[in-house]
Design an enzyme around this catalytic site. Structure first.
Site, PDB file in Angstrom:
ATOM      1  N   GLU A 314      35.797  30.357  57.346  1.00  0.00           N
ATOM      2  CA  GLU A 314      35.477  31.298  56.275  1.00  0.00           C
ATOM      3  C   GLU A 314      35.554  30.552  54.941  1.00  0.00           C
ATOM      4  OE1 GLU A 314      38.517  34.183  56.913  1.00  0.00           O
ATOM      5  OE2 GLU A 314      37.781  34.726  58.904  1.00  0.00           O
ATOM      6  N   CYS A 388      42.017  44.958  24.200  1.00  0.00           N
ATOM      7  CA  CYS A 388      43.238  45.088  23.404  1.00  0.00           C
ATOM      8  C   CYS A 388      44.428  44.508  24.174  1.00  0.00           C
ATOM      9  CB  CYS A 388      43.473  46.563  23.058  1.00  0.00           C
ATOM     10  SG  CYS A 388      44.713  46.806  21.786  1.00  0.00           S
TER      11      CYS A 388
END
Length: 463
Positions: A314, A388
């Site tokens: 994988e 922010c």
């Protein structure tokens, strides 16, 4: 004697001779600058992409994804064939999943690995053969397992004893047979960030090697469950073979022990192969990784006098990571004086909502001007987003031309993996579209969100 000049730059970051250069290892092979200095990817200029689709914009080079998928499959096929066995390569859906990517990788001969019901449905919607899908995850629900069995998924990777019993009830009720593997922890800690290492003992995935024989014995008792082998994944962003060699040795001891009770035809050694995010990253070539890992398995099997099983891998981000770039528009710029020197903050119109990795675990990225080539000498910059949060960093350390200015387009390479999947609506920022480029053409493969999309989910708004 002259004293060294102090700088806030880390030691690994070198001042480039040309702050407009495109380091091949971290960009799609198609990336280049045209005669005017503008970045071109997949044959499409960055400015045209920004004007057509807006910014931020996630761009994926289809040709690069296909090229890397084919190269990785070929490398493992050749390495396995040299030892008289076969290899399967699974594309890790969690890296970046949409129907277009599924079609690209399956057309290049890869299988697909999913880890939730949602990922399963995307793969099926793309037309993927369910028999070529693997289903991972540490907490698969009963409905998810029922759906996987219903569609005829190729393999369920069992992660715990509870999953064995859940599957036992499902196959008994439906009269079906399901192929399964057992995920084990080899105890090998990959040379990566703690959050990315997944085979040491103190984490949520898999089962200890010592408990595996009992669990496999239970699987083999259940009519309707076909045990086909072991699975082990040692982590992500791994550059070398050493961890795989040690992990394979430990798993092969268990594999040999299990042969006494029946056939163990497959072995999945995971992957998580690393990519370059900066000019100093040096991942091992995939051909060398494939040969090194398969050689280790073959040597281990020969030493134990057992037949080498069919292998699976994988590769994860290695397929899509370097195929993606993100385009931003520069907003504000400010210089900050530090004790060690000066750093320039370059703010862009995205940030941690489209790339959470730097905030999550300090991932490092690179950046280049995309709309033009800069003319000034390099200056040290930190590229930050508009959220922010003081930790809203896109690129922590980089050198850009000193004439970088508001309105410039900035490109961050190697954002094809784990950026879109981890994206959010923090501060009510809409997630950007994903656009595929190839041979001078572009098209949207995942639509971006609008503010209307975000407001539509608010039940307090009358309609």
């Amino acid at each position: 004697m002259h004293s060294a000049v102090s700088s806030p730059a880390p030691e690994w970051l070198v001042v480039p001779e040309d702050a407009n250069d495109l380091v091949p290892a971290i960009w799609p092979a198609s990336a280049h600058r045209d005669a005017d200095g503008e970045l071109v990817v997949g044959g499409v200029p960055a400015g045209l992409l920004a004007r057509t689709y807006g910014t931020p914009l996630q761009v994926l080079d289809e040709g690069e994804v296909r090229r890397r998928a084919a190269a990785i499959r070929s490398a493992f096929d050749a390495a396995a064939e040299a030892h008289g066995t076969t290899a399967r390569v699974y594309y890790a859906g969690k890296a970046l999943l949409n129907t277009s990517v599924v079609r690209w990788v399956t057309e290049e001969g890869l299988n697909v690995d999913v880890c939730t019901g949602g990922e399963l449905e995307v793969a099926l919607a793309a037309g993927a053969d369910a028999g070529r899908l693997g289903f991972h995850g540490n907490n698969k629900s009963v409905p998810e397992l029922e759906r996987a069995v219903e569609v005829g998924i190729g393999t369920v990777v069992i992660d715990s004893e509870i999953e064995i019993e859940r599957l036992a009830a499902i196959v008994s009720r439906t009269g079906t047979t399901q192929r399964v593997m057992l995920r084990v922890n080899s105890g090998v800690h990959a040379e990566t960030h703690d959050f990315l290492a997944t085979a040491h003992e103190d984490q949520k995935f898999g089962t200890p090697l010592s408990l595996a024989p009992g669990l496999v014995s239970r699987i083999r008792e259940i009519e309707g469950l076909e045990f086909v082998g072991l699975h082990c994944h040692i982590g992500s962003q791994i550059f070398g073979v050493a961890g795989f060699r040690e992990s394979a040795a430990r798993v092969l001891d268990l594999h040999q022990e299990l042969l006494a009770g029946g056939d163990v035809p497959q072995l999945n050694l995971g992957g998580g192969f690393g990519i370059a995010y900066t000019r100093v990253d040096t991942p091992e070539p995939i051909e060398d990784l494939a040969q090194g890992i398969v050689d280790a398995v073959a040597e281990g099997c020969a030493a134990r006098g057992i037949r080498i099983p069919a292998l699976s891998f994988e590769p994860g981000r290695a397929i899509v990571g370097n195929a993606g770039i993100t385009l931003y528009e520069v907003g504000t710029i400010k210089d900050v004086a530090l004790e060690q020197g000066e750093r320039r903050y370059v703010s862009v119109d995205g940030g941690m909502s489209d790339n959470a990795r730097p905030a999550l675990y300090g991932a490092q990225y690179s950046a280049r001007l995309a709309s033009r080539a800069g003319e000034d000498a390099p200056v040290l910059v930190r590229v930050v987003g508009k959220h922010c949060e003081s930790g809203d960093i896109v690129v922590d350390h980089e050198y850009l031309p000193g004439d970088v200015a508001p309105g410039d387009l900035l490109a961050v390479p190697s954002t094809g993996a784990y950026c879109a999947p981890l994206s959010s609506n923090y501060n009510h920022i809409a997630r950007p579209p994903i656009v595929a480029v190839r041979d001078g053409e572009s098209r949207v493969i995942v639509r971006g969100e609008s503010l209307d999309d975000l407001l539509a989910r608010d039940a307090g708004i009358e309609r």
